[in-house]
Design a protein around this motif. Sequence first.
Motif, PDB file in Angstrom:
ATOM      1  N   LYS A  58       0.804  -1.220   0.000  1.00  0.00           N
ATOM      2  CA  LYS A  58       0.000   0.000   0.000  1.00  0.00           C
ATOM      3  C   LYS A  58       0.837   1.271   0.000  1.00  0.00           C
ATOM      4  O   LYS A  58       0.359   2.339  -0.379  1.00  0.00           O
ATOM      5  CB  LYS A  58      -0.953   0.008   1.194  1.00  0.00           C
ATOM      6  N   LEU A  59       2.087   1.174   0.453  1.00  0.00           N
ATOM      7  CA  LEU A  59       2.960   2.353   0.465  1.00  0.00           C
ATOM      8  C   LEU A  59       3.146   2.930  -0.927  1.00  0.00           C
ATOM      9  O   LEU A  59       3.376   4.139  -1.079  1.00  0.00           O
ATOM     10  CB  LEU A  59       4.331   1.992   1.039  1.00  0.00           C
ATOM     11  N   TRP A  60       3.032   2.087  -1.950  1.00  0.00           N
ATOM     12  CA  TRP A  60       3.393   2.526  -3.296  1.00  0.00           C
ATOM     13  C   TRP A  60       2.198   2.939  -4.134  1.00  0.00           C
ATOM     14  O   TRP A  60       2.320   3.168  -5.341  1.00  0.00           O
ATOM     15  CB  TRP A  60       4.206   1.427  -3.984  1.00  0.00           C
ATOM     16  N   ASP A 110      -6.639   5.146  21.813  1.00  0.00           N
ATOM     17  CA  ASP A 110      -8.028   5.606  21.838  1.00  0.00           C
ATOM     18  C   ASP A 110      -8.151   6.986  21.190  1.00  0.00           C
ATOM     19  O   ASP A 110      -9.121   7.266  20.469  1.00  0.00           O
ATOM     20  CB  ASP A 110      -8.584   5.619  23.257  1.00  0.00           C
ATOM     21  N   ILE A 111      -7.163   7.840  21.424  1.00  0.00           N
ATOM     22  CA  ILE A 111      -7.201   9.174  20.828  1.00  0.00           C
ATOM     23  C   ILE A 111      -6.999   9.079  19.317  1.00  0.00           C
ATOM     24  O   ILE A 111      -7.690   9.745  18.543  1.00  0.00           O
ATOM     25  CB  ILE A 111      -6.150  10.100  21.473  1.00  0.00           C
ATOM     26  N   LEU A 112      -6.055   8.246  18.882  1.00  0.00           N
ATOM     27  CA  LEU A 112      -5.834   8.096  17.443  1.00  0.00           C
ATOM     28  C   LEU A 112      -7.082   7.554  16.756  1.00  0.00           C
ATOM     29  O   LEU A 112      -7.472   8.038  15.678  1.00  0.00           O
ATOM     30  CB  LEU A 112      -4.650   7.165  17.182  1.00  0.00           C
ATOM     31  N   ALA A 113      -7.731   6.580  17.363  1.00  0.00           N
ATOM     32  CA  ALA A 113      -8.948   6.018  16.761  1.00  0.00           C
ATOM     33  C   ALA A 113     -10.046   7.072  16.672  1.00  0.00           C
ATOM     34  O   ALA A 113     -10.778   7.140  15.674  1.00  0.00           O
ATOM     35  CB  ALA A 113      -9.424   4.814  17.583  1.00  0.00           C
ATOM     36  N   GLU A 168       7.175  -2.418  10.333  1.00  0.00           N
ATOM     37  CA  GLU A 168       5.783  -2.123  10.669  1.00  0.00           C
ATOM     38  C   GLU A 168       5.303  -0.831  10.007  1.00  0.00           C
ATOM     39  O   GLU A 168       4.248  -0.305  10.345  1.00  0.00           O
ATOM     40  CB  GLU A 168       5.630  -1.996  12.188  1.00  0.00           C
ATOM     41  N   LEU A 169       6.060  -0.369   9.032  1.00  0.00           N
ATOM     42  CA  LEU A 169       5.805   0.949   8.453  1.00  0.00           C
ATOM     43  C   LEU A 169       4.412   1.071   7.843  1.00  0.00           C
ATOM     44  O   LEU A 169       3.788   2.130   7.924  1.00  0.00           O
ATOM     45  CB  LEU A 169       6.866   1.242   7.394  1.00  0.00           C
ATOM     46  N   ASN A 212      -4.373  -1.254   8.442  1.00  0.00           N
ATOM     47  CA  ASN A 212      -5.445  -1.275   9.440  1.00  0.00           C
ATOM     48  C   ASN A 212      -6.391  -0.088   9.304  1.00  0.00           C
ATOM     49  O   ASN A 212      -7.252   0.123  10.167  1.00  0.00           O
ATOM     50  CB  ASN A 212      -4.842  -1.281  10.849  1.00  0.00           C
ATOM     51  N   ASN A 213      -6.225   0.692   8.235  1.00  0.00           N
ATOM     52  CA  ASN A 213      -7.075   1.850   7.952  1.00  0.00           C
ATOM     53  C   ASN A 213      -7.038   2.899   9.058  1.00  0.00           C
ATOM     54  O   ASN A 213      -8.011   3.610   9.302  1.00  0.00           O
ATOM     55  CB  ASN A 213      -8.528   1.426   7.689  1.00  0.00           C
ATOM     56  N   LEU A 214      -5.887   3.018   9.732  1.00  0.00           N
ATOM     57  CA  LEU A 214      -5.714   4.081  10.721  1.00  0.00           C
ATOM     58  C   LEU A 214      -5.010   5.297  10.129  1.00  0.00           C
ATOM     59  O   LEU A 214      -4.913   6.338  10.776  1.00  0.00           O
ATOM     60  CB  LEU A 214      -4.908   3.563  11.916  1.00  0.00           C
ATOM     61  N   ALA A 215      -4.501   5.164   8.903  1.00  0.00           N
ATOM     62  CA  ALA A 215      -3.794   6.268   8.260  1.00  0.00           C
ATOM     63  C   ALA A 215      -3.920   6.139   6.755  1.00  0.00           C
ATOM     64  O   ALA A 215      -4.151   5.042   6.217  1.00  0.00           O
ATOM     65  CB  ALA A 215      -2.321   6.268   8.659  1.00  0.00           C
ATOM     66  N   ASP A 216      -3.768   7.273   6.078  1.00  0.00           N
ATOM     67  CA  ASP A 216      -3.728   7.296   4.618  1.00  0.00           C
ATOM     68  C   ASP A 216      -2.307   7.433   4.104  1.00  0.00           C
ATOM     69  O   ASP A 216      -2.000   7.038   2.975  1.00  0.00           O
ATOM     70  CB  ASP A 216      -4.573   8.461   4.085  1.00  0.00           C
TER      71      ASP A 216
END
Length: 355
Positions: A3-5, A270-273, A294-295, A301-305
């Motif tokens: 997904k990084l690319w 919890d704050i990030l979610a 782990e990059l 996990n759909n926690l970041a774009d």
Amino acid sequence: MKKLWDQPKLGNIELSNRLVMAPMTRSRAELNGVPGSLAAKYYSQRASMGLIITEGAQPSAAGQGYLKTPGIYTNDHISGWRRVTDAVHEKGGKIFIQLMHVGRMAHPDNTPAHHQPVAPSAIAPNEKIFTATGMQSIPTPHALSEQEIQQTIADYRHGAAAVIEAGADGVEIHGANGYLIHQFLGQSSNVRQDNYGGSIQNRARLALEIARAVTDEIGPERVGFRVSPLNLLGGVNEGPEAKDLYHYLVTELNQLNLAYLHVMHVGHEDILADIRHAWQHSLIVNRAGRPIEELSDDLNNNLADLVSVGNFSLANPDLVTRLKKKVALNEPNPKTFYVDDGPLGYTDYPEWSKI
């Protein structure tokens, strides 16, 4: 790391991948705050990153706190940064310049006018700072008046316009890591009893007014904002209301349609979610101490774009190539992070193909 690319869109610009170079102070500017002679080479070496976010540049003389940090408020600053942005763009890269006002994290000896540090309240951080004569205690700051706060907001607006004049693709507003905007968010650093202190809404007021001023000046699609929930750098502590504070701040920022929000994440899941749920635009996450393997976890996990990295990109100008080819990385040398000795620890990290 597949997904990084991907090639995402950030605001109105297309990125070549989801890997972001995090902002890192390098203390290599000329004494007048113009980016140093090697800055263009340093940043252009890393142009294969999806996005470069530069070291913090002060939007005014009062915003400086460390030795030899760059400014972005004079014509000379603009010309210096233009050399940097041109060099990055020539290699196909994208670059945002970070606006950073350090607030109380300063010493008069580090600034041209020897001004007293400023802050929301006259509370020293109880820390030392490096100066030309060695480590010194940070003095008690001057508490900004409401009139001075308005001037600070105007300085950010002017700095944002200067960033665009310098040819950058956008601006990141630094609201993290113990500096001025973060100091207003903190209960430990902000004990004001006016419109900028006390309640969650009041402590977030400066952040939102700066964001509105900057977006009004250059357009929201060119603006990012960085936060660091409960990162206690500089003695700033948002207190037990931290989750509610950031929920309010992020919800309000979300309405401005910024290009991205950038989270320096130090372990409060919890704050990030909650931020992920409240933020409806591109989210960049920088996890402190994250192993390279782990990059892409937050992407998966759909926690970041997008994910940002600091030391990995500092030490590896060709980080994208190294990750794609799964070859060993250069180790960063902390002893040269802030040492202004020409290319040493700055532009001399080898590319994999040249080893």
